[in-house]
Write a protein that holds these residues in place. Structure first.
Motif, short mmCIF file in Angstrom:
data_model
loop_
_atom_site.label_atom_id
_atom_site.label_comp_id
_atom_site.label_asym_id
_atom_site.label_seq_id
_atom_site.Cartn_x
_atom_site.Cartn_y
_atom_site.Cartn_z
N ASP A 71 -119.21 89.05 -10.10
CA ASP A 71 -119.49 87.66 -9.68
C ASP A 71 -120.46 87.53 -8.50
O ASP A 71 -120.41 86.54 -7.77
CB ASP A 71 -118.19 86.91 -9.34
N TYR A 72 -121.29 88.53 -8.28
CA TYR A 72 -122.31 88.38 -7.24
C TYR A 72 -123.41 87.46 -7.77
O TYR A 72 -123.75 87.50 -8.96
CB TYR A 72 -122.92 89.74 -6.89
N SER A 73 -123.98 86.66 -6.87
CA SER A 73 -125.10 85.80 -7.27
C SER A 73 -126.41 86.55 -6.93
O SER A 73 -126.39 87.49 -6.14
CB SER A 73 -125.04 84.49 -6.48
N PRO A 74 -127.54 86.12 -7.50
CA PRO A 74 -128.83 86.76 -7.15
C PRO A 74 -129.09 86.76 -5.64
O PRO A 74 -129.56 87.75 -5.09
CB PRO A 74 -129.86 85.90 -7.90
N THR A 75 -128.73 85.67 -4.95
CA THR A 75 -128.96 85.63 -3.49
C THR A 75 -128.10 86.66 -2.78
O THR A 75 -128.56 87.36 -1.86
CB THR A 75 -128.63 84.22 -2.95
N GLN A 76 -126.84 86.78 -3.22
CA GLN A 76 -125.97 87.79 -2.59
C GLN A 76 -126.49 89.20 -2.83
O GLN A 76 -126.42 90.06 -1.95
CB GLN A 76 -124.54 87.65 -3.13
N VAL A 77 -127.03 89.43 -4.02
CA VAL A 77 -127.59 90.76 -4.32
C VAL A 77 -128.77 91.03 -3.38
O VAL A 77 -128.88 92.12 -2.79
CB VAL A 77 -128.03 90.84 -5.81
N PHE A 78 -129.62 90.04 -3.21
CA PHE A 78 -130.77 90.21 -2.31
C PHE A 78 -130.28 90.54 -0.89
O PHE A 78 -130.77 91.46 -0.24
CB PHE A 78 -131.62 88.93 -2.32
N ASP A 79 -129.26 89.79 -0.42
CA ASP A 79 -128.75 90.01 0.94
C ASP A 79 -128.11 91.40 1.10
O ASP A 79 -128.17 92.00 2.17
CB ASP A 79 -127.72 88.94 1.31
N LEU A 80 -127.50 91.88 0.03
CA LEU A 80 -126.86 93.20 0.11
C LEU A 80 -127.88 94.32 0.23
O LEU A 80 -127.71 95.25 1.01
CB LEU A 80 -126.05 93.46 -1.17
N PHE A 81 -128.94 94.22 -0.56
CA PHE A 81 -129.90 95.32 -0.61
C PHE A 81 -130.99 95.19 0.47
O PHE A 81 -131.58 96.18 0.87
CB PHE A 81 -130.54 95.41 -2.00
N PHE A 82 -131.24 93.95 0.90
CA PHE A 82 -132.29 93.73 1.90
C PHE A 82 -131.71 92.87 3.02
O PHE A 82 -132.03 91.68 3.14
CB PHE A 82 -133.51 93.06 1.25
N PRO A 83 -130.80 93.45 3.84
CA PRO A 83 -130.10 92.65 4.84
C PRO A 83 -131.05 92.00 5.84
O PRO A 83 -132.17 92.49 6.05
CB PRO A 83 -129.19 93.67 5.55
N SER A 84 -130.58 90.91 6.42
CA SER A 84 -131.49 90.11 7.26
C SER A 84 -131.77 90.77 8.61
O SER A 84 -132.78 90.47 9.23
CB SER A 84 -130.91 88.72 7.48
N ASP A 85 -130.88 91.66 9.08
CA ASP A 85 -131.13 92.26 10.39
C ASP A 85 -132.12 93.43 10.28
O ASP A 85 -132.19 94.10 9.27
CB ASP A 85 -129.83 92.72 11.06
N PHE A 86 -132.87 93.63 11.37
CA PHE A 86 -133.85 94.71 11.40
C PHE A 86 -133.12 96.03 11.65
O PHE A 86 -132.22 96.09 12.47
CB PHE A 86 -134.86 94.45 12.51
N ARG A 87 -133.48 97.07 10.94
CA ARG A 87 -132.71 98.33 11.04
C ARG A 87 -133.59 99.51 11.45
O ARG A 87 -134.67 99.70 10.91
CB ARG A 87 -132.07 98.64 9.69
N PHE A 88 -133.06 100.26 12.40
CA PHE A 88 -133.67 101.53 12.77
C PHE A 88 -132.87 102.62 12.08
O PHE A 88 -131.67 102.76 12.34
CB PHE A 88 -133.62 101.74 14.29
N LEU A 89 -133.50 103.34 11.18
CA LEU A 89 -132.79 104.37 10.43
C LEU A 89 -133.04 105.69 11.15
O LEU A 89 -134.09 106.32 10.98
CB LEU A 89 -133.30 104.41 8.99
N CYS A 90 -132.09 106.07 12.02
CA CYS A 90 -132.28 107.24 12.87
C CYS A 90 -131.99 108.51 12.08
O CYS A 90 -131.12 109.31 12.44
CB CYS A 90 -131.39 107.15 14.11
N ASN A 91 -132.70 108.65 10.98
CA ASN A 91 -132.53 109.81 10.11
C ASN A 91 -133.38 110.94 10.67
O ASN A 91 -134.61 110.83 10.72
CB ASN A 91 -132.99 109.38 8.70
N PRO A 92 -132.75 112.04 11.12
CA PRO A 92 -133.54 113.11 11.75
C PRO A 92 -134.58 113.69 10.81
O PRO A 92 -135.63 114.17 11.24
CB PRO A 92 -132.49 114.17 12.10
N GLU A 93 -134.31 113.64 9.51
CA GLU A 93 -135.26 114.16 8.53
C GLU A 93 -136.51 113.29 8.49
O GLU A 93 -137.62 113.77 8.30
CB GLU A 93 -134.64 114.15 7.12
N ARG A 94 -136.28 111.97 8.61
CA ARG A 94 -137.41 111.05 8.50
C ARG A 94 -137.04 109.72 9.16
O ARG A 94 -136.50 108.82 8.51
CB ARG A 94 -137.75 110.83 7.02
N PRO A 95 -137.32 109.60 10.47
CA PRO A 95 -137.04 108.32 11.13
C PRO A 95 -137.77 107.18 10.40
O PRO A 95 -138.93 107.34 10.00
CB PRO A 95 -137.60 108.50 12.53
#
Ligand code: FAD
Length: 336
Positions: free
Chosen positions: A103-127
């Protein structure tokens, strides 16, 4: 804009005779014009037409961070910057997409995969960094990742490598939703608007002003743009310059060299190059991660983490000639 300033929108070509009062420039239509001005501000970005054409021959250089006292560490890396336009899937366009069953809506799917907050992915392999940008209705998303020393920036910007690097972040484990298989955001819902390598470095000019020519923003300094350092520094340059220009433009005022050198000495004390987020030394990373993990358990510390450098209060400066305070009389101290 300061009253009396002229914004010369590009591309303009400025005649090197700008040390006089008359400034000759060729505007975007190729017409030659003369402008009488007390100061010329080169806020023309990293490529820095004003700096290159006029100030570099006079000894102004955009130097690497390691040659500058204002940076803690050097930074010189290539990053791939990707801009995507997302069209969320719908039950009609992608009937087999597994989240419709939940029962997810298209908008909820968008929010799940592309969240609104900016993210720093501190991945040591590839920041990497990612987040939305632009108008919400345009559904634009950016992802930027570091190119390793043995990799080619152009190759890493291609669709095959993007799939390898970016798609793991838009593939969710099925167990998160109680589903047997992992869920990948549909590739045909993504339009790549731009994908290309950029050189991200920490550099600053030895001087940001010579005579009555002033460099401001990226033309004077460039940073890896983590933590909004790029745009925020440009705004800080401009606001710290505005009141000084009000003084410099007073009739009969001639001591602009000191006031302008005070301006860039002050500005150079605010630089931080984002190395905390792009650390790849395993020992430092280990301590960073555990330190942050412990801090987020203490409510009062969470607030401090959110405050960042602002938790230390107003910025204080070390005195340098031309600064607008008298250290001998307690100037430059902050009230507690
Ligand atoms: C891929 C990428 C991602 C970034 N991400 C971030 C981020 O997330 N956060 C952040 O804070 N910063 C980021 N930055 C850095 C940020 O874009 C810059 O720090 C900021 O735009 C600098 O502003 P500026 O006004 O000094 O220069 P610019 O934004 O480059 O503006 C210079 C202007 O001068 C004009 N110009 C140039 N030559 C002439 C001429 N001869 N005559 C007239 N006009 C001229 C140009 O057309 C341009 O409009 C990023 C940069 C890149 C490349």
């Amino acid at each position: 804009m300061i009253p009396g300033t002229i914004l010369m929108e590009g591309p303009n070509e400025v005649d090197p005779g700008i040390m006089g009062d008359d400034l000759q420039h060729m505007d975007a239509d190729g017409a030659n014009r003369r402008i009488r001005a007390r100061f010329l501000i080169g806020a023309d970005g990293k490529t820095g037409y004003t700096r290159k054409k006029y100030l570099e021959p006079k000894g102004i250089k955009l130097q690497q961070a390691s040659q500058q006292v204002c940076f803690a560490t050097a930074y010189e890396e290539t990053w791939v910057a990707v801009n995507w336009k997302i069209t969320p899937p719908t039950p009609e366009s992608h009937p087999s997409f597994p989240l419709w069953k939940l029962d997810y809506s298209p908008t909820q799917v968008f929010d799940l995969f592309f969240p609104s907050d900016f993210r720093f992915l501190c991945n040591p392999e590839r920041p990497s960094v990612c987040g939305r940008f632009g108008l919400p209705e345009d559904k634009l998303w950016r992802f930027e990742f570091v190119v390793k020393r043995n990799e080619d920036g152009t190759e890493m910007s291609g669709p095959e490598k993007l799939r390898e690097v970016v798609h793991p972040y838009i593939t969710h484990p099925g167990e998160r939703y109680g589903l047997p298989k992992d869920i990948e955001f549909p590739n045909d819902c993504i339009e790549t608007l731009r994908s290309r390598p950029f050189a991200f470095s920490a550099r600053s000019c030895n001087k940001w002003a010579l005579g009555r020519v002033v460099l401001c923003g990226d033309s004077a300094h460039v940073f890896p743009p983590f933590g909004g350092q790029g745009i925020a520094s440009g705004f800080r340059d401009a606001s710290a310059l505005a009141w000084r220009f009000a003084v410099c433009c007073r009739p009969g005022f001639t001591n602009y060299t000191d006031i302008l050198s005070g301006w860039y000495s002050e500005r150079k004390q605010q630089f931080e190059n984002g190395s905390f987020m792009t650390e790849s030394n395993p020992v430092k990373m280990y301590f960073r991660d555990w330190y942050l993990w412990f801090l987020q358990l203490i409510p009062s510390q969470i607030h401090k983490l959110e405050m960042g450098a602002r938790r230390y209060g107003m910025i204080s400066y070390d005195y340098a000639p031309g600064m607008t305070f008298l250290p001998a009389y307690g100037g430059g101290l902050c009230f507690p």
